[in-house]
Design a protein around this motif. Structure first.
Motif, PDB file in Angstrom:
ATOM      1  N   GLY A  63      -6.342  24.590  83.841  1.00 45.73           N
ATOM      2  CA  GLY A  63      -7.307  25.213  83.405  1.00 45.73           C
ATOM      3  C   GLY A  63      -8.114  24.848  82.184  1.00 45.73           C
ATOM      4  O   GLY A  63      -9.199  25.361  81.754  1.00 45.73           O
ATOM      5  N   GLY A  64      -7.499  23.815  81.457  1.00 43.81           N
ATOM      6  CA  GLY A  64      -8.052  23.388  80.217  1.00 43.81           C
ATOM      7  C   GLY A  64      -8.187  24.588  79.342  1.00 43.81           C
ATOM      8  O   GLY A  64      -7.115  25.284  78.999  1.00 43.81           O
ATOM      9  N   GLN A  65      -9.064  24.349  78.191  1.00 41.23           N
ATOM     10  CA  GLN A  65      -9.198  25.273  77.056  1.00 41.23           C
ATOM     11  C   GLN A  65      -9.654  26.686  77.545  1.00 41.23           C
ATOM     12  O   GLN A  65      -9.592  27.736  76.873  1.00 41.23           O
ATOM     13  N   LEU A  66     -10.193  26.834  78.841  1.00 42.93           N
ATOM     14  CA  LEU A  66     -10.503  28.113  79.126  1.00 42.93           C
ATOM     15  C   LEU A  66      -9.121  29.094  79.503  1.00 42.93           C
ATOM     16  O   LEU A  66      -9.310  30.221  79.155  1.00 42.93           O
ATOM     17  N   VAL A  67      -8.124  28.492  79.685  1.00 43.43           N
ATOM     18  CA  VAL A  67      -6.707  29.064  79.886  1.00 43.43           C
ATOM     19  C   VAL A  67      -6.463  29.599  78.378  1.00 43.43           C
ATOM     20  O   VAL A  67      -5.969  30.650  78.228  1.00 43.43           O
ATOM     21  N   TRP A  68      -6.695  28.828  77.513  1.00 45.36           N
ATOM     22  CA  TRP A  68      -6.012  29.194  76.070  1.00 45.36           C
ATOM     23  C   TRP A  68      -7.077  30.350  75.532  1.00 45.36           C
ATOM     24  O   TRP A  68      -6.560  31.030  74.878  1.00 45.36           O
ATOM     25  N   TYR A  72      -5.993  33.786  74.104  1.00 49.48           N
ATOM     26  CA  TYR A  72      -6.288  34.135  72.628  1.00 49.48           C
ATOM     27  C   TYR A  72      -7.025  35.459  72.716  1.00 49.48           C
ATOM     28  O   TYR A  72      -6.945  36.696  71.886  1.00 49.48           O
ATOM     29  N   ILE A  73      -8.114  35.679  73.596  1.00 50.70           N
ATOM     30  CA  ILE A  73      -8.833  37.044  73.750  1.00 50.70           C
ATOM     31  C   ILE A  73      -7.679  38.102  74.113  1.00 50.70           C
ATOM     32  O   ILE A  73      -7.900  39.382  73.260  1.00 50.70           O
ATOM     33  N   SER A  74      -6.972  37.646  74.972  1.00 54.46           N
ATOM     34  CA  SER A  74      -5.949  38.927  75.239  1.00 54.46           C
ATOM     35  C   SER A  74      -5.153  39.399  74.279  1.00 54.46           C
ATOM     36  O   SER A  74      -4.865  40.547  74.220  1.00 54.46           O
ATOM     37  N   TYR A  75      -4.651  38.459  73.379  1.00 52.38           N
ATOM     38  CA  TYR A  75      -3.829  38.680  72.353  1.00 52.38           C
ATOM     39  C   TYR A  75      -4.626  39.558  71.291  1.00 52.38           C
ATOM     40  O   TYR A  75      -4.132  40.473  70.722  1.00 52.38           O
ATOM     41  N   ILE A  76      -5.507  38.741  70.778  1.00 48.83           N
ATOM     42  CA  ILE A  76      -6.426  39.522  69.762  1.00 48.83           C
ATOM     43  C   ILE A  76      -6.644  40.782  70.247  1.00 48.83           C
ATOM     44  O   ILE A  76      -6.557  41.919  69.409  1.00 48.83           O
ATOM     45  N   THR A 129     -12.439  20.849  60.113  1.00 48.50           N
ATOM     46  CA  THR A 129     -12.573  19.596  59.638  1.00 48.50           C
ATOM     47  C   THR A 129     -12.380  18.693  60.844  1.00 48.50           C
ATOM     48  O   THR A 129     -12.883  17.388  60.737  1.00 48.50           O
ATOM     49  N   SER A 130     -11.761  18.899  61.703  1.00 53.14           N
ATOM     50  CA  SER A 130     -11.534  17.734  62.741  1.00 53.14           C
ATOM     51  C   SER A 130     -12.725  17.435  63.714  1.00 53.14           C
ATOM     52  O   SER A 130     -13.877  18.457  63.652  1.00 53.14           O
ATOM     53  N   PRO A 131     -12.948  16.256  64.239  1.00 48.53           N
ATOM     54  CA  PRO A 131     -14.122  16.071  65.163  1.00 48.53           C
ATOM     55  C   PRO A 131     -14.496  17.096  66.201  1.00 48.53           C
ATOM     56  O   PRO A 131     -15.757  17.445  66.370  1.00 48.53           O
ATOM     57  N   ALA A 132     -13.456  17.602  66.671  1.00 48.40           N
ATOM     58  CA  ALA A 132     -13.400  18.526  67.931  1.00 48.40           C
ATOM     59  C   ALA A 132     -13.945  19.905  67.515  1.00 48.40           C
ATOM     60  O   ALA A 132     -14.790  20.469  68.008  1.00 48.40           O
ATOM     61  N   GLY A 133     -13.831  20.246  66.207  1.00 46.58           N
ATOM     62  CA  GLY A 133     -14.093  21.491  65.487  1.00 46.58           C
ATOM     63  C   GLY A 133     -15.732  21.472  65.515  1.00 46.58           C
ATOM     64  O   GLY A 133     -16.165  22.535  65.264  1.00 46.58           O
ATOM     65  N   VAL A 142     -16.493  28.027  71.765  1.00 43.21           N
ATOM     66  CA  VAL A 142     -15.644  29.255  71.927  1.00 43.21           C
ATOM     67  C   VAL A 142     -14.101  29.226  71.641  1.00 43.21           C
ATOM     68  O   VAL A 142     -13.420  30.063  70.994  1.00 43.21           O
ATOM     69  N   TYR A 143     -13.485  28.031  71.965  1.00 39.41           N
ATOM     70  CA  TYR A 143     -12.291  27.847  72.060  1.00 39.41           C
ATOM     71  C   TYR A 143     -11.798  27.797  70.655  1.00 39.41           C
ATOM     72  O   TYR A 143     -10.745  28.361  69.998  1.00 39.41           O
ATOM     73  N   ILE A 144     -12.689  26.870  69.742  1.00 39.79           N
ATOM     74  CA  ILE A 144     -11.947  26.546  68.326  1.00 39.79           C
ATOM     75  C   ILE A 144     -11.904  27.968  67.325  1.00 39.79           C
ATOM     76  O   ILE A 144     -11.037  28.400  66.751  1.00 39.79           O
ATOM     77  N   PRO A 145     -13.134  28.897  67.434  1.00 39.95           N
ATOM     78  CA  PRO A 145     -13.108  30.222  66.581  1.00 39.95           C
ATOM     79  C   PRO A 145     -11.921  31.146  67.371  1.00 39.95           C
ATOM     80  O   PRO A 145     -11.300  31.663  66.589  1.00 39.95           O
ATOM     81  N   LEU A 146     -11.789  30.922  68.546  1.00 37.94           N
ATOM     82  CA  LEU A 146     -10.717  31.839  69.209  1.00 37.94           C
ATOM     83  C   LEU A 146      -9.398  31.595  68.771  1.00 37.94           C
ATOM     84  O   LEU A 146      -8.509  32.233  68.372  1.00 37.94           O
ATOM     85  N   LYS A 147      -9.183  30.122  68.531  1.00 38.38           N
ATOM     86  CA  LYS A 147      -7.762  29.728  68.231  1.00 38.38           C
ATOM     87  C   LYS A 147      -7.541  30.035  66.721  1.00 38.38           C
ATOM     88  O   LYS A 147      -6.329  30.574  66.249  1.00 38.38           O
ATOM     89  N   ILE A 148      -8.585  29.933  65.706  1.00 33.54           N
ATOM     90  CA  ILE A 148      -8.387  30.564  64.431  1.00 33.54           C
ATOM     91  C   ILE A 148      -8.158  31.945  64.234  1.00 33.54           C
ATOM     92  O   ILE A 148      -7.292  32.317  63.420  1.00 33.54           O
ATOM     93  N   ALA A 149      -8.929  32.458  65.125  1.00 31.80           N
ATOM     94  CA  ALA A 149      -8.799  34.054  65.208  1.00 31.80           C
ATOM     95  C   ALA A 149      -7.198  34.589  65.651  1.00 31.80           C
ATOM     96  O   ALA A 149      -6.704  35.439  65.133  1.00 31.80           O
TER      97      ALA A 149
END
Length: 244
Positions: A63-68, A72-76, A129-133, A142-149
């Motif tokens: 599922g890639g980043q959609l799974v993560w 993240y959303i469920s946990y937060i 600071t990473s290129p993906a960010g 969507v994924y990066i802010p959710l991971k930080i949150a």
């Protein structure tokens, strides 16, 4: 790819095992070996959840980043609802009978929470600071802010638990953002080797959870807490608390 994920999972297991071993020795020193054994039992279901979470990287290949992002959303959301609903749940516990303050458990969690803030800061810096960010890909945006949150929510949760207090109220005991009604408590005792360690035999909501909980009560509140407990639940010798 599978090999790297397996090694990451193995590393996770090693880190968790070392953390649990250290936690056990700290707990045994604070509340006694028998109480520590019972308290670690409480952690078992959460350990299993952690192991299950550790497997989630394998889902990246599906599922890639959609799974993560979903995780993240469920946990937060779940943690947010649990924390912000506390005033309502505590109000249902009735008027305050005794404020025993922050226990040894709370103080330890506060230090862990502060360490988690450092972890969250490092992860935030890496993500930003990473290129993906800085990618403009919709999934990454969507994924990066959710991971930080997620990491900041985890830090907020642990610090909140660390700042929480042990309270006896008209309808039960409040500890670690949980309100346990008197009806769920079968009996209590004070550990022989650690006289200010309170052990309560409870009726767990879920069958596989342990039937006892131990709390290191501040020494100055021990006698006052004992007087309140006597009026609500019976006293039971420590050697009977291992029974279901």
């Amino acid at each position: 790819m599978i090999k790297e994920l397996f090694m990451a999972f193995l590393g996770y297991i090693v880190v968790v095992s070392l953390a649990l071993l250290g936690s056990y020795f700290l707990l045994a020193n604070a509340v006694g070996k028998e109480s520590a054994n019972r308290n670690m039992g409480y952690a078992l279901p959460w350990i299993l959840v952690g192991v299950a979470i550790a497997f989630t990287p394998f889902l990246i290949t599906i599922g890639g980043q959609l799974v993560w992002s979903f995780f993240y959303i469920s946990y937060i959301v779940s943690i947010g609802v649990w924390l912000f609903s506390w005033p309502v749940r505590k109000r249902k516990a009735g008027g305050l009978l005794l404020d025993a303050g922050r226990t040894w458990h709370n103080k330890m969690l506060l230090w862990i929470g502060l360490a988690e803030v450092v972890v969250a800061l490092v992860i935030t810096w890496i993500m930003v600071t990473s290129p993906a960010g800085i990618s403009d890909t919709s999934n990454v945006v969507v994924y990066i802010p959710l991971k930080i949150a997620f990491w900041w929510t985890l830090a907020m949760l642990i610090i909140s638990l660390g700042l929480n207090k042990l309270e006896l109220r008209e309808n039960g005991l409040c500890f670690m953002y949980n309100a346990i009604p008197w009806q769920r408590m079968k009996s209590y005792c004070w550990e022989v080797t650690h006289p200010n360690t309170l052990t309560i035999r409870v009726r767990p909501r879920v069958v596989f959870l342990p039937h006892t909980m131990s709390i290191k009560v501040p020494q100055e509140h021990r006698d006052a807490m004992d007087r309140v407990l006597q009026t609500h639940i019976p006293f039971s010798p420590p050697d009977t608390l291992a029974l279901p």
